[in-house]
Scaffold this motif. Sequence first.
Motif, mmCIF file in Angstrom:
data_model
loop_
_atom_site.group_PDB
_atom_site.id
_atom_site.type_symbol
_atom_site.label_atom_id
_atom_site.label_comp_id
_atom_site.label_asym_id
_atom_site.label_seq_id
_atom_site.Cartn_x
_atom_site.Cartn_y
_atom_site.Cartn_z
ATOM 1 N N ILE A 11 0.836 -1.198 0.000
ATOM 2 C CA ILE A 11 0.000 0.000 0.000
ATOM 3 C C ILE A 11 0.874 1.253 0.000
ATOM 4 C CG2 ILE A 11 -1.632 1.356 1.379
ATOM 5 C CD1 ILE A 11 -2.830 -1.367 2.291
ATOM 6 N N ILE A 12 1.897 1.271 0.829
ATOM 7 C CA ILE A 12 2.789 2.435 0.895
ATOM 8 C C ILE A 12 3.495 2.644 -0.437
ATOM 9 C CG2 ILE A 12 4.880 3.329 1.992
ATOM 10 C CD1 ILE A 12 3.822 2.034 4.599
ATOM 11 N N THR A 13 3.921 1.555 -1.059
ATOM 12 C CA THR A 13 4.562 1.643 -2.374
ATOM 13 C C THR A 13 3.590 2.226 -3.401
ATOM 14 O OG1 THR A 13 5.915 -0.285 -1.845
ATOM 15 C CG2 THR A 13 5.756 0.325 -4.161
ATOM 16 N N MET A 14 2.353 1.771 -3.362
ATOM 17 C CA MET A 14 1.353 2.274 -4.301
ATOM 18 C C MET A 14 1.043 3.753 -4.041
ATOM 19 S SD MET A 14 -1.134 -1.056 -4.461
ATOM 20 C CE MET A 14 -2.268 -0.484 -5.714
ATOM 21 N N LEU A 15 1.011 4.147 -2.777
ATOM 22 C CA LEU A 15 0.768 5.558 -2.456
ATOM 23 C C LEU A 15 1.911 6.445 -2.934
ATOM 24 C CD1 LEU A 15 -0.812 5.360 1.111
ATOM 25 C CD2 LEU A 15 -1.934 6.043 -1.015
ATOM 26 N N ARG A 16 3.118 5.945 -2.846
ATOM 27 C CA ARG A 16 4.266 6.714 -3.367
ATOM 28 C C ARG A 16 4.151 6.883 -4.873
ATOM 29 N NH1 ARG A 16 8.887 3.964 0.222
ATOM 30 N NH2 ARG A 16 8.627 5.251 2.075
ATOM 31 N N GLU A 17 3.764 5.792 -5.548
ATOM 32 C CA GLU A 17 3.576 5.864 -6.993
ATOM 33 C C GLU A 17 2.461 6.863 -7.325
ATOM 34 O OE1 GLU A 17 2.243 2.983 -10.701
ATOM 35 O OE2 GLU A 17 2.869 2.069 -8.815
ATOM 36 N N ILE A 37 -7.464 0.379 -8.092
ATOM 37 C CA ILE A 37 -8.241 0.519 -6.862
ATOM 38 C C ILE A 37 -9.299 1.589 -7.069
ATOM 39 C CG2 ILE A 37 -6.380 -0.223 -5.331
ATOM 40 C CD1 ILE A 37 -5.814 2.753 -4.764
ATOM 41 N N THR A 38 -10.240 1.681 -6.144
ATOM 42 C CA THR A 38 -11.254 2.727 -6.238
ATOM 43 C C THR A 38 -10.713 4.012 -5.621
ATOM 44 O OG1 THR A 38 -12.239 2.182 -4.104
ATOM 45 C CG2 THR A 38 -13.104 1.010 -6.036
ATOM 46 N N GLU A 39 -11.369 5.108 -5.952
ATOM 47 C CA GLU A 39 -10.974 6.390 -5.360
ATOM 48 C C GLU A 39 -11.155 6.361 -3.851
ATOM 49 O OE1 GLU A 39 -12.231 10.103 -7.305
ATOM 50 O OE2 GLU A 39 -12.943 8.817 -8.937
ATOM 51 N N GLN A 40 -12.223 5.720 -3.404
ATOM 52 C CA GLN A 40 -12.486 5.605 -1.971
ATOM 53 C C GLN A 40 -11.345 4.869 -1.268
ATOM 54 O OE1 GLN A 40 -16.044 3.459 -1.035
ATOM 55 N NE2 GLN A 40 -15.923 3.906 1.132
ATOM 56 N N THR A 41 -10.868 3.791 -1.880
ATOM 57 C CA THR A 41 -9.757 3.039 -1.313
ATOM 58 C C THR A 41 -8.511 3.906 -1.249
ATOM 59 O OG1 THR A 41 -10.657 0.954 -2.130
ATOM 60 C CG2 THR A 41 -8.308 0.991 -1.601
ATOM 61 N N TYR A 42 -8.266 4.663 -2.307
ATOM 62 C CA TYR A 42 -7.102 5.552 -2.331
ATOM 63 C C TYR A 42 -7.145 6.524 -1.152
ATOM 64 C CZ TYR A 42 -4.194 9.526 -3.530
ATOM 65 O OH TYR A 42 -3.295 10.547 -3.470
ATOM 66 N N TYR A 43 -8.288 7.162 -0.970
ATOM 67 C CA TYR A 43 -8.399 8.140 0.122
ATOM 68 C C TYR A 43 -8.294 7.464 1.494
ATOM 69 C CZ TYR A 43 -9.591 11.817 -3.155
ATOM 70 O OH TYR A 43 -9.543 12.746 -4.171
ATOM 71 N N ARG A 44 -8.871 6.275 1.649
ATOM 72 C CA ARG A 44 -8.778 5.555 2.918
ATOM 73 C C ARG A 44 -7.337 5.175 3.212
ATOM 74 N NH1 ARG A 44 -11.774 1.268 1.831
ATOM 75 N NH2 ARG A 44 -10.009 -0.132 1.661
ATOM 76 N N TRP A 45 -6.626 4.687 2.201
ATOM 77 C CA TRP A 45 -5.215 4.322 2.376
ATOM 78 C C TRP A 45 -4.391 5.560 2.718
ATOM 79 C CZ3 TRP A 45 -3.926 0.725 -2.347
ATOM 80 C CH2 TRP A 45 -4.498 -0.543 -2.140
ATOM 81 N N LYS A 47 -5.337 8.228 4.177
ATOM 82 C CA LYS A 47 -5.635 8.645 5.544
ATOM 83 C C LYS A 47 -4.897 7.761 6.551
ATOM 84 C CE LYS A 47 -9.466 9.181 8.748
ATOM 85 N NZ LYS A 47 -10.901 8.942 8.959
ATOM 86 N N GLU A 48 -4.865 6.452 6.278
ATOM 87 C CA GLU A 48 -4.260 5.502 7.227
ATOM 88 C C GLU A 48 -2.745 5.423 7.102
ATOM 89 O OE1 GLU A 48 -4.769 0.846 8.626
ATOM 90 O OE2 GLU A 48 -6.173 1.719 7.201
ATOM 91 N N TYR A 49 -2.227 5.404 5.882
ATOM 92 C CA TYR A 49 -0.802 5.165 5.665
ATOM 93 C C TYR A 49 -0.044 6.355 5.088
ATOM 94 C CZ TYR A 49 -2.041 0.253 6.237
ATOM 95 O OH TYR A 49 -2.507 -0.933 6.726
ATOM 96 N N GLY A 50 -0.715 7.464 4.850
ATOM 97 C CA GLY A 50 -0.072 8.624 4.235
ATOM 98 C C GLY A 50 1.104 9.127 5.051
#
Length: 92
Positions: A11-17, A37-45, A47-50
């Motif tokens: 998830i962290i790798t995907m958020l960096r990308e 992934i969905t936009e909702q999943t992106y925002y949830r991730w 929020k949690e792992y940003g």
Amino acid sequence: MKRKRYTPEKIITMLREAELLSNKGKSIKEISRKLGITEQTYYRWRKEYGGMRVDQAKRLKELVKENARLKKLVAERCLDIEILKETLRGNY
């Protein structure tokens, strides 16, 4: 559609990308589509792992597991204490 389970490290790798794509001017809709992934999943991730590093995510995962184990131990001890109290009172 089958749900995928991503590890915190992935998830962290995907958020960096996603952050790199965002800096290039891509919209969240385009980014989430590219990541699968969905936009909702992106925002949830986010929020949690940003802002979290991989080693921090691993430590968080270990702490959550340890916390669950300790809660279970406390619950078992409380139950043992209550059983002993009832036995000592003669209410068995």
